[in-house]
Design a protein around this motif. Structure first.
Motif, PDB file in Angstrom:
ATOM      1  N   ALA A 146      56.196  36.430  38.424  1.00  0.00           N
ATOM      2  CA  ALA A 146      56.816  35.164  38.017  1.00  0.00           C
ATOM      3  C   ALA A 146      57.057  35.191  36.510  1.00  0.00           C
ATOM      4  O   ALA A 146      56.180  35.628  35.742  1.00  0.00           O
ATOM      5  N   ASN A 147      58.241  34.771  36.099  1.00  0.00           N
ATOM      6  CA  ASN A 147      58.624  34.784  34.683  1.00  0.00           C
ATOM      7  C   ASN A 147      58.451  36.179  34.066  1.00  0.00           C
ATOM      8  O   ASN A 147      58.102  36.320  32.892  1.00  0.00           O
ATOM      9  N   GLY A 148      58.691  37.204  34.872  1.00  0.00           N
ATOM     10  CA  GLY A 148      58.612  38.570  34.380  1.00  0.00           C
ATOM     11  C   GLY A 148      57.211  39.132  34.274  1.00  0.00           C
ATOM     12  O   GLY A 148      57.029  40.252  33.797  1.00  0.00           O
ATOM     13  N   GLN A 149      56.214  38.362  34.716  1.00  0.00           N
ATOM     14  CA  GLN A 149      54.822  38.800  34.610  1.00  0.00           C
ATOM     15  C   GLN A 149      54.177  38.875  35.984  1.00  0.00           C
ATOM     16  O   GLN A 149      54.365  37.974  36.815  1.00  0.00           O
ATOM     17  N   LEU A 150      53.409  39.936  36.207  1.00  0.00           N
ATOM     18  CA  LEU A 150      52.646  40.038  37.446  1.00  0.00           C
ATOM     19  C   LEU A 150      51.547  38.978  37.459  1.00  0.00           C
ATOM     20  O   LEU A 150      50.831  38.806  36.472  1.00  0.00           O
ATOM     21  N   ILE A 151      51.428  38.260  38.571  1.00  0.00           N
ATOM     22  CA  ILE A 151      50.349  37.292  38.727  1.00  0.00           C
ATOM     23  C   ILE A 151      49.117  38.051  39.209  1.00  0.00           C
ATOM     24  O   ILE A 151      49.001  38.405  40.374  1.00  0.00           O
ATOM     25  N   ASP A 152      48.203  38.314  38.287  1.00  0.00           N
ATOM     26  CA  ASP A 152      47.044  39.148  38.578  1.00  0.00           C
ATOM     27  C   ASP A 152      45.816  38.312  38.960  1.00  0.00           C
ATOM     28  O   ASP A 152      44.962  38.761  39.724  1.00  0.00           O
ATOM     29  N   GLY A 153      45.727  37.124  38.408  1.00  0.00           N
ATOM     30  CA  GLY A 153      44.615  36.249  38.744  1.00  0.00           C
ATOM     31  C   GLY A 153      43.433  36.391  37.810  1.00  0.00           C
ATOM     32  O   GLY A 153      43.303  37.366  37.064  1.00  0.00           O
ATOM     33  N   TYR A 154      42.541  35.436  37.863  1.00  0.00           N
ATOM     34  CA  TYR A 154      41.364  35.380  36.986  1.00  0.00           C
ATOM     35  C   TYR A 154      40.516  36.642  37.109  1.00  0.00           C
ATOM     36  O   TYR A 154      40.059  37.191  36.111  1.00  0.00           O
ATOM     37  N   ASP A 155      40.302  37.109  38.336  1.00  0.00           N
ATOM     38  CA  ASP A 155      39.426  38.253  38.557  1.00  0.00           C
ATOM     39  C   ASP A 155      40.183  39.459  39.108  1.00  0.00           C
ATOM     40  O   ASP A 155      39.571  40.430  39.554  1.00  0.00           O
ATOM     41  N   GLY A 156      41.519  39.378  39.092  1.00  0.00           N
ATOM     42  CA  GLY A 156      42.323  40.498  39.558  1.00  0.00           C
ATOM     43  C   GLY A 156      42.578  40.528  41.048  1.00  0.00           C
ATOM     44  O   GLY A 156      43.001  41.549  41.589  1.00  0.00           O
ATOM     45  N   PHE A 157      42.357  39.399  41.738  1.00  0.00           N
ATOM     46  CA  PHE A 157      42.517  39.367  43.190  1.00  0.00           C
ATOM     47  C   PHE A 157      43.625  38.417  43.651  1.00  0.00           C
ATOM     48  O   PHE A 157      43.627  37.987  44.804  1.00  0.00           O
ATOM     49  N   ALA A 158      44.558  38.095  42.782  1.00  0.00           N
ATOM     50  CA  ALA A 158      45.655  37.217  43.185  1.00  0.00           C
ATOM     51  C   ALA A 158      46.536  37.906  44.217  1.00  0.00           C
ATOM     52  O   ALA A 158      46.630  39.131  44.268  1.00  0.00           O
ATOM     53  N   GLY A 159      47.175  37.113  45.063  1.00  0.00           N
ATOM     54  CA  GLY A 159      48.158  37.655  46.000  1.00  0.00           C
ATOM     55  C   GLY A 159      47.620  37.992  47.371  1.00  0.00           C
ATOM     56  O   GLY A 159      48.314  38.654  48.152  1.00  0.00           O
ATOM     57  N   GLU A 160      46.423  37.536  47.722  1.00  0.00           N
ATOM     58  CA  GLU A 160      45.879  37.841  49.061  1.00  0.00           C
ATOM     59  C   GLU A 160      46.484  36.891  50.112  1.00  0.00           C
ATOM     60  O   GLU A 160      45.780  36.172  50.816  1.00  0.00           O
ATOM     61  N   LEU A 161      47.811  36.920  50.208  1.00  0.00           N
ATOM     62  CA  LEU A 161      48.511  35.990  51.098  1.00  0.00           C
ATOM     63  C   LEU A 161      48.332  36.353  52.569  1.00  0.00           C
ATOM     64  O   LEU A 161      48.532  35.513  53.441  1.00  0.00           O
ATOM     65  N   GLY A 162      47.939  37.583  52.838  1.00  0.00           N
ATOM     66  CA  GLY A 162      47.723  37.995  54.224  1.00  0.00           C
ATOM     67  C   GLY A 162      46.545  37.300  54.869  1.00  0.00           C
ATOM     68  O   GLY A 162      46.397  37.311  56.093  1.00  0.00           O
ATOM     69  N   HIS A 163      45.707  36.662  54.043  1.00  0.00           N
ATOM     70  CA  HIS A 163      44.521  35.995  54.576  1.00  0.00           C
ATOM     71  C   HIS A 163      44.630  34.471  54.477  1.00  0.00           C
ATOM     72  O   HIS A 163      43.622  33.768  54.528  1.00  0.00           O
ATOM     73  N   VAL A 164      45.859  33.989  54.372  1.00  0.00           N
ATOM     74  CA  VAL A 164      46.118  32.551  54.457  1.00  0.00           C
ATOM     75  C   VAL A 164      46.109  32.148  55.931  1.00  0.00           C
ATOM     76  O   VAL A 164      46.785  32.771  56.757  1.00  0.00           O
ATOM     77  N   ASP A 165      45.348  31.143  56.264  1.00  0.00           N
ATOM     78  CA  ASP A 165      45.214  30.691  57.657  1.00  0.00           C
ATOM     79  C   ASP A 165      46.502  29.991  58.097  1.00  0.00           C
ATOM     80  O   ASP A 165      46.904  28.993  57.512  1.00  0.00           O
ATOM     81  N   MET A 166      47.125  30.529  59.139  1.00  0.00           N
ATOM     82  CA  MET A 166      48.374  29.957  59.651  1.00  0.00           C
ATOM     83  C   MET A 166      48.163  29.095  60.893  1.00  0.00           C
ATOM     84  O   MET A 166      49.095  28.496  61.404  1.00  0.00           O
ATOM     85  N   THR A 167      46.928  29.055  61.415  1.00  0.00           N
ATOM     86  CA  THR A 167      46.711  28.375  62.696  1.00  0.00           C
ATOM     87  C   THR A 167      45.602  27.331  62.638  1.00  0.00           C
ATOM     88  O   THR A 167      45.061  26.935  63.662  1.00  0.00           O
ATOM     89  N   LEU A 168      45.226  26.910  61.433  1.00  0.00           N
ATOM     90  CA  LEU A 168      44.153  25.926  61.255  1.00  0.00           C
ATOM     91  C   LEU A 168      42.857  26.396  61.901  1.00  0.00           C
ATOM     92  O   LEU A 168      42.142  25.638  62.553  1.00  0.00           O
TER      93      LEU A 168
END
Length: 318
Positions: A146-168
């Protein structure tokens, strides 16, 4: 010639290559990750294989450093932490231990985030400042820029979208134990599980009724779809429906110019992409419609992960 060593640590294979400043992988090799359950033996193997590749190039190269892409890797701590598909559990100080064997500039990052850097330096995102790379292999990974910068996160673990709950909380488990998580549905593994689900739900004939789960392969599912197998077509549609909703939701986070897809599931081509575009556009907010592209990675499939890892060092040379 200046080169960077790129290391892609996967649950099945560890791939190593020498990458030049243009993102071309000049030499590459691999070994089976699970053949080295002892961490020290594994790191010795990385050094040995890397030395072999450099020696093959003769005296023509200068090694600038080593970049490593790995699941559950913390770029801030230099560790791999509780990766579901690796044999080493808890927190593994892999950067420190490898640097003792290979004293050179070295960086490690979540493999999907490294892929995003590779796409920005060497692939289809060279002129983009806002995009999300989606890796669709055994699991579902995401690297967010975003805005030309990798979103790395506070501890380097940003982007774990595969573990977002899609079924409640009412669904399949992901590799990290999230019930109903995205990667359990949208991945090469998820597609195989959906074939079984569709056969339990529908009574139509299918070639897969005589195939064991262990013998199911993505290319076979694609071939079945091409032949009109209804179970295969329903499985692709179901996968695309969940993925389309997820990507539409993710659009609201950073409003990317594009989602760039890579990994084994993308080899299914139109069978996944056409329904994905339909469901994605149906779920987008009006303000985003017509502004977000779905596209394939422009990095060569067999070396994309290696080049993504090498981009961690090449990025520092800009």
């Amino acid at each position: 010639m200046d080169i960077v060593i790129g290391v892609d640590i996967g649950g099945t294979k560890t791939k190593i290559g020498l990458v030049d400043q243009n993102g071309e992988c000049l030499e590459k090799t691999f070994f089976r990750t699970r053949d080295f359950p002892n961490l020290n033996d594994y790191l010795d193997q990385i050094k040995s294989k890397s030395d072999e590749l450099v020696q093959k190039m003769g005296n023509k190269v200068t090694v600038l450093g080593c970049g490593i892409g790995a699941p559950n890797a913390s770029s801030k701590n230099g560790t791999i932490e509780n990766a579901s598909n690796l044999v080493w559990k808890e927190s593994v100080p892999i950067l420190k231990k490898l640097q003792e064997r290979m004293p050179m500039p070295m960086r490690i990052m979540n493999d999907a985030s490294a892929a995003a850097l590779g796409e920005m330096l060497f692939g289809g995102a060279k002129k983009m400042k806002d995009f999300i790379v989606i890796t669709l292999g055994t699991g579902f990974g995401a690297g967010i820029v975003a805005n030309g910068q990798l979103i790395d996160g506070y501890d380097g673990f940003a982007g774990e979208l595969g573990h977002v709950d899609m079924t409640l909380g009412d669904g399949r488990l992901t590799g990290l134990g999230v019930r109903g998580g995205l990667e359990a549905y949208v991945s090469a593994t998820g597609l195989k599980r959906t074939i079984l689900y569709m056969m339990s739900k529908y009574t139509v004939d299918s070639r897969f009724r005589s195939v064991a789960y262990i013998d199911l392969h993505g290319e076979d599912i694609t071939k079945a779809a091409e032949e009109g197998d209804e179970i295969a077509l329903k499985a692709f549609d179901y996968t695309a429906k969940i993925m389309g909703l997820a990507l539409a939701n993710f659009t609201a986070f950073t409003q990317p110019e594009a989602f760039i897809l890579m990994g084994g599931l993308t080899n299914s081509g139109k069978w996944i992409m056409e329904p994905l575009e339909k469901y994605f556009n149906a779920n987008l907010l009006e303000v985003y419609k017509g502004k977000v592209k779905l596209m394939y990675s422009e990095m060569e499939g067999k070396t994309a992960a290696i080049c993504g890892a090498a981009a961690l060092i090449w990025e520092t040379q800009k």
